[in-house]
Scaffold this active site. Structure first.
Site, PDB file in Angstrom:
ATOM      1  N   MET A  39      -4.105  -6.171  -7.207  1.00 50.18           N
ATOM      2  CA  MET A  39      -3.494  -7.353  -7.975  1.00 50.18           C
ATOM      3  C   MET A  39      -4.689  -8.401  -8.397  1.00 50.18           C
ATOM      4  O   MET A  39      -4.317  -9.520  -8.074  1.00 50.18           O
ATOM      5  CB  MET A  39      -2.402  -7.876  -7.423  1.00 50.18           C
ATOM      6  CG  MET A  39      -1.179  -7.189  -7.020  1.00 50.18           C
ATOM      7  SD  MET A  39      -0.553  -6.089  -8.360  1.00 50.18           S
ATOM      8  CE  MET A  39       0.656  -7.375  -9.186  1.00 50.18           C
ATOM      9  N   ASN A  41      -5.288   3.216 -12.560  1.00 49.50           N
ATOM     10  CA  ASN A  41      -4.566   2.341 -12.198  1.00 49.50           C
ATOM     11  C   ASN A  41      -2.913   2.970 -12.240  1.00 49.50           C
ATOM     12  O   ASN A  41      -2.815   3.685 -13.061  1.00 49.50           O
ATOM     13  CB  ASN A  41      -4.728   1.194 -13.125  1.00 49.50           C
ATOM     14  CG  ASN A  41      -3.914   0.117 -12.428  1.00 49.50           C
ATOM     15  OD1 ASN A  41      -3.632  -0.282 -11.304  1.00 49.50           O
ATOM     16  ND2 ASN A  41      -3.228  -0.502 -13.496  1.00 49.50           N
ATOM     17  N   THR A  48      -9.807   0.303 -18.611  1.00 48.04           N
ATOM     18  CA  THR A  48     -10.787  -0.088 -19.480  1.00 48.04           C
ATOM     19  C   THR A  48     -10.553  -1.648 -19.437  1.00 48.04           C
ATOM     20  O   THR A  48      -9.555  -2.408 -18.631  1.00 48.04           O
ATOM     21  CB  THR A  48     -10.260   0.335 -20.968  1.00 48.04           C
ATOM     22  OG1 THR A  48      -9.117  -0.076 -21.247  1.00 48.04           O
ATOM     23  CG2 THR A  48     -10.329   1.843 -20.809  1.00 48.04           C
ATOM     24  N   GLU A  86       6.799   6.576  -8.891  1.00 48.46           N
ATOM     25  CA  GLU A  86       5.406   6.276  -8.705  1.00 48.46           C
ATOM     26  C   GLU A  86       4.591   6.997  -7.507  1.00 48.46           C
ATOM     27  O   GLU A  86       3.611   7.443  -7.896  1.00 48.46           O
ATOM     28  CB  GLU A  86       5.138   4.746  -8.212  1.00 48.46           C
ATOM     29  CG  GLU A  86       5.497   3.670  -9.328  1.00 48.46           C
ATOM     30  CD  GLU A  86       5.035   2.124  -9.089  1.00 48.46           C
ATOM     31  OE1 GLU A  86       4.044   2.063  -8.436  1.00 48.46           O
ATOM     32  OE2 GLU A  86       5.829   1.362  -9.144  1.00 48.46           O
ATOM     33  N   ARG A 137     -14.656 -15.248 -10.342  1.00 46.82           N
ATOM     34  CA  ARG A 137     -14.390 -13.857 -10.717  1.00 46.82           C
ATOM     35  C   ARG A 137     -15.714 -12.820 -10.745  1.00 46.82           C
ATOM     36  O   ARG A 137     -15.683 -11.783 -10.037  1.00 46.82           O
ATOM     37  CB  ARG A 137     -13.660 -13.607 -11.961  1.00 46.82           C
ATOM     38  CG  ARG A 137     -12.459 -13.098 -11.874  1.00 46.82           C
ATOM     39  CD  ARG A 137     -11.841 -12.987 -13.433  1.00 46.82           C
ATOM     40  NE  ARG A 137     -10.404 -13.816 -13.355  1.00 46.82           N
ATOM     41  CZ  ARG A 137      -9.430 -13.358 -12.478  1.00 46.82           C
ATOM     42  NH1 ARG A 137      -9.460 -12.259 -11.844  1.00 46.82           N
ATOM     43  NH2 ARG A 137      -8.317 -14.334 -12.514  1.00 46.82           N
ATOM     44  N   ILE A 176      -7.531  -9.157 -11.877  1.00 45.04           N
ATOM     45  CA  ILE A 176      -7.814  -9.007 -12.953  1.00 45.04           C
ATOM     46  C   ILE A 176      -9.402  -8.767 -12.803  1.00 45.04           C
ATOM     47  O   ILE A 176      -9.972  -9.454 -12.322  1.00 45.04           O
ATOM     48  CB  ILE A 176      -7.614  -9.946 -14.104  1.00 45.04           C
ATOM     49  CG1 ILE A 176      -6.087 -10.190 -14.312  1.00 45.04           C
ATOM     50  CG2 ILE A 176      -8.381  -9.821 -15.469  1.00 45.04           C
ATOM     51  CD1 ILE A 176      -5.354 -11.076 -15.171  1.00 45.04           C
ATOM     52  N   GLY A 184       0.645  -1.091   0.205  1.00 46.32           N
ATOM     53  CA  GLY A 184      -0.078  -0.003  -0.045  1.00 46.32           C
ATOM     54  C   GLY A 184       0.803   1.298  -0.020  1.00 46.32           C
ATOM     55  O   GLY A 184       0.580   2.419   0.482  1.00 46.32           O
ATOM     56  N   SER A 185       1.918   1.181  -0.427  1.00 47.50           N
ATOM     57  CA  SER A 185       2.884   2.439  -0.329  1.00 47.50           C
ATOM     58  C   SER A 185       2.209   3.576  -1.375  1.00 47.50           C
ATOM     59  O   SER A 185       2.493   4.838  -1.114  1.00 47.50           O
ATOM     60  CB  SER A 185       4.138   2.169  -0.703  1.00 47.50           C
ATOM     61  OG  SER A 185       4.468   1.890  -2.108  1.00 47.50           O
ATOM     62  N   HIS A 198       0.744   1.318 -13.156  1.00 45.00           N
ATOM     63  CA  HIS A 198       1.510   0.023 -13.667  1.00 45.00           C
ATOM     64  C   HIS A 198       2.851   0.443 -13.852  1.00 45.00           C
ATOM     65  O   HIS A 198       3.138   1.254 -14.282  1.00 45.00           O
ATOM     66  CB  HIS A 198       0.749  -0.166 -15.134  1.00 45.00           C
ATOM     67  CG  HIS A 198       1.322  -1.618 -15.655  1.00 45.00           C
ATOM     68  ND1 HIS A 198       0.907  -2.805 -14.916  1.00 45.00           N
ATOM     69  CD2 HIS A 198       2.169  -1.950 -16.427  1.00 45.00           C
ATOM     70  CE1 HIS A 198       1.678  -3.826 -15.779  1.00 45.00           C
ATOM     71  NE2 HIS A 198       2.574  -3.257 -16.530  1.00 45.00           N
TER      72      HIS A 198
HETATM   73  C1  GAR Z   1       3.453  -0.853  -7.370  1.00 42.49           C
HETATM   74  O1  GAR Z   1       4.659  -1.041  -8.000  1.00 42.49           O
HETATM   75  C2  GAR Z   1       2.521  -0.766  -8.522  1.00 42.49           C
HETATM   76  O2  GAR Z   1       2.656  -0.120  -9.741  1.00 42.49           O
HETATM   77  C3  GAR Z   1       1.975  -2.226  -8.824  1.00 42.49           C
HETATM   78  O3  GAR Z   1       2.349  -3.032  -7.673  1.00 42.49           O
HETATM   79  C4  GAR Z   1       3.246  -2.255  -6.734  1.00 42.49           C
HETATM   80  C5  GAR Z   1       2.338  -2.044  -5.435  1.00 42.49           C
HETATM   81  O4  GAR Z   1       3.046  -1.542  -4.322  1.00 42.49           O
HETATM   82  N1  GAR Z   1       1.031  -2.588  -9.553  1.00 42.49           N
HETATM   83  C6  GAR Z   1       0.920  -3.345 -10.491  1.00 42.49           C
HETATM   84  O5  GAR Z   1       1.809  -4.216 -10.673  1.00 42.49           O
HETATM   85  C7  GAR Z   1      -0.557  -3.673 -11.141  1.00 42.49           C
HETATM   86  N2  GAR Z   1      -0.561  -4.597 -12.084  1.00 42.49           N
HETATM   87  P1  GAR Z   1       2.286  -0.637  -3.251  1.00 42.49           P
HETATM   88  O6  GAR Z   1       1.325  -1.833  -2.493  1.00 42.49           O
HETATM   89  O7  GAR Z   1       3.464  -0.492  -2.277  1.00 42.49           O
HETATM   90  O8  GAR Z   1       1.663   0.409  -3.684  1.00 42.49           O
END
Ligand code: GAR
Length: 209
Positions: free
Chosen positions: A93, A110, A144, A177, A68, A95, A15-16, A112
């Site tokens: 994480m 989102n 999307t 990010e 799902r 789909i 969750g950073s 990525h």
């Molecule tokens: C981040 O690097 C984010 O971009 C990635 O997971 C990490 C989560 O870190 N997201 C994906 O790969 C989505 N497909 P966080 O929980 O510390 O924010």
């Protein structure tokens, strides 16, 4: 007075990025209420941060739903309790099914960890090292049904160094990010983003942020 918007943030783990958004919203006094942080896992470290900051939390554990579709229906119900203007996927994480994504069309972002459209999917830093690219990065985009291909709001590039491992590269990207995601969410809540087909238009005043 600017219009107050409300957002719900979805996480799966650390969750950073959520933390960076919450901290920026508070420090910069965005016109926003962070209505809830929701995780699909019971053990997400990020939930504790949200609780400490007085933000409502919820868990919709995907392991409790056989399909799902059933999971997405439960998740949608949990989100819509808060009637958010924006849903922010921050390391979420899963789909998502097309009906779920379409329900939040134009109001779900989102992040990525790659320069899309390069390296969609998982293990993006490994993919970047294997491809030998000299620049890697992260992308904030509208969600999307086409996985990791929605209209792009913001991108940031970082160099790939000869000495990089997946971990060092991931760390360099993650630092960025934490800068671009809060900025992009702020643009949305301030009403500075609009969609023109597949392109995102940014109000000129947004460049100053
Ligand atoms: C981040 O690097 C984010 O971009 C990635 O997971 C990490 C989560 O870190 N997201 C994906 O790969 C989505 N497909 P966080 O929980 O510390 O924010």
């Amino acid at each position: 007075m600017p219009t107050m918007r409300s957002i719900v943030i979805l996480i799966s783990g650390r969750g950073s990025n959520m933390e960076a958004i919450v901290r920026a919203a508070q420090a910069e006094h965005w016109p926003v209420s962070i209505a809830a942080v929701i995780s699909n896992r019971t053990d997400s470290a990020g939930l504790e941060f949200a609780r400490r900051h007085g933000i409502a939390t919820a868990i919709v554990a995907n392991k409790d739903y056989p399909t799902r579709e059933q999971f997405d229906t439960a998740l949608r119900a949990a989100i819509d309790v808060f009637a958010p203007d924006l849903v922010v996927l921050a390391g979420f994480m899963r789909i998502l099914t097309t009906p779920f994504v379409e329900h939040y069309a134009g109001r779900m972002l989102n992040i990525h960890p790659s320069l899309l459209p390069s390296f969609p999917g998982l293990a993006t830093h490994r993919q970047a090292l294997a491809a030998g690219v000299r620049l890697h990065g992260a992308t904030v985009h509208f969600v999307t049904p086409d996985l990791d291909h929605g209209p792009i709001v913001a991108q940031v590039a970082v160099p790939v160094l000869d000495s990089d491992s997946e971990e060092t590269l991931a760390g360099r990207v993650l630092d960025q990010e934490h800068l671009i995601y809060p900025r992009a969410v702020r643009w949305f809540v301030e009403g500075k983003l609009s969609l023109d087909g597949n392109r995102v238009r940014l109000d000129p005043s947004a460049e100053q942020v």
